[in-house]
Design an enzyme around this catalytic site. Sequence first.
Site, PDB file in Angstrom:
ATOM      1  N   CYS A 116       0.805  -1.220   0.000  1.00 56.15           N
ATOM      2  CA  CYS A 116       0.000   0.000   0.000  1.00 56.15           C
ATOM      3  C   CYS A 116       0.842   1.275   0.000  1.00 56.15           C
ATOM      4  O   CYS A 116       0.361   2.341  -0.380  1.00 56.15           O
ATOM      5  CB  CYS A 116      -0.958  -0.001   1.191  1.00 56.15           C
ATOM      6  SG  CYS A 116      -2.097  -1.406   1.209  1.00 56.15           S
ATOM      7  N   HIS A 253      -3.102   7.210   2.298  1.00 57.58           N
ATOM      8  CA  HIS A 253      -3.582   5.931   1.785  1.00 57.58           C
ATOM      9  C   HIS A 253      -4.991   5.692   2.299  1.00 57.58           C
ATOM     10  O   HIS A 253      -5.277   5.865   3.483  1.00 57.58           O
ATOM     11  CB  HIS A 253      -2.641   4.816   2.250  1.00 57.58           C
ATOM     12  CG  HIS A 253      -3.173   3.441   2.030  1.00 57.58           C
ATOM     13  ND1 HIS A 253      -3.722   3.038   0.836  1.00 57.58           N
ATOM     14  CD2 HIS A 253      -3.247   2.374   2.859  1.00 57.58           C
ATOM     15  CE1 HIS A 253      -4.096   1.777   0.935  1.00 57.58           C
ATOM     16  NE2 HIS A 253      -3.831   1.349   2.158  1.00 57.58           N
ATOM     17  N   ASN A 283     -10.134   0.030  -0.224  1.00 58.55           N
ATOM     18  CA  ASN A 283      -8.674   0.047  -0.171  1.00 58.55           C
ATOM     19  C   ASN A 283      -8.138  -0.504  -1.488  1.00 58.55           C
ATOM     20  O   ASN A 283      -8.234  -1.700  -1.758  1.00 58.55           O
ATOM     21  CB  ASN A 283      -8.196  -0.803   1.012  1.00 58.55           C
ATOM     22  CG  ASN A 283      -6.684  -0.792   1.171  1.00 58.55           C
ATOM     23  OD1 ASN A 283      -5.951  -0.374   0.287  1.00 58.55           O
ATOM     24  ND2 ASN A 283      -6.212  -1.277   2.309  1.00 58.55           N
TER      25      ASN A 283
END
Length: 326
Positions: A116, A253, A283
């Site tokens: 990520c 993020h 996500n």
Amino acid sequence: MAHSRSVVVGCGAYLPETVVTNTDLAERGIETSDEWIVQRTGIRQRHIARADETTSVLGTRAAMAALDDAGLSPADIDLVICATSTPDHTFPSSATQIQAALGIEGGFAFDLQAVCAGFVYAVATADRFLTTGGAKRALVIGAETFSRLLDWEDRTTCVLFGDGAGAIVLEAREGEGTSADRGVLSSCLRSDGRHRTKLYVDGGPGSTGTTGKLRMEGREVFRFAVGSVTDVIEDAFRASGTTADDLAWFVPHQANRRIIEASADKLGIAREKVVLTVDRHGNTSAASIPLALDAARRDGRIREGDLVMIEAIGGGFTWGAALIRW
């Protein structure tokens, strides 16, 4: 004294057409509900790629949008970096497939894997090439098809992730060497491999010979994300001579709304400066920051001259932050 900077000159994104809501997941037999997911994560829907939409396909479409936004052609690019944990193949890299799809015959391309945090790592890496003369213009892409790593019987993980891609074009330009310059002002990267089992995929070509499925200890990830990653943000501020008060936008993020808001509060960043897209994208790992940047730029929030902080944490753990004067 002149100082080379990596300036953002274009931004683009691509999301698969298929949208899956929380209610859709519940109706498919997953033991969950819209209320349960929204309360714990802030996610309401996510995009899922079709079988023919590989990571390089998503990345190519985002890259084309970024080039169009910059008013450039593929021939103007001499570096392509694709941040991804879900490449089309073990090799060649998805970046080279994007390079080929765009018709770029010169320069160089490679994938970068930091889960990520991949897009932040990719921005920092491209910045080093551009500011030292190794390249003139770079496509920095975050592209993921995370839906292919999910265990759809594990409600603690399968409800969290989605697919998509975002991209920016960075161009080497001369600045004055101050925080008023446009471009990447500072970046700070960290990793700590001792935390592997908290967020990982239980397979790979060098271990099981399989793709594997995503596994996560959610509480441990939450605790680390809120408690331990502010160091990179503080270091990025110090390196650029700026503070949270100077920020126009915080673009973290997009993993979990509670993590994002808790981190902003801890750093003294006003919540109205936080860009949130987790509700509609879920996500998307390395794609989440460029998707959020594109959304905020296209709706008029991010404007030329704004100071923007990007920040992420990924499996490993890997984490990082970068300050960019838009």
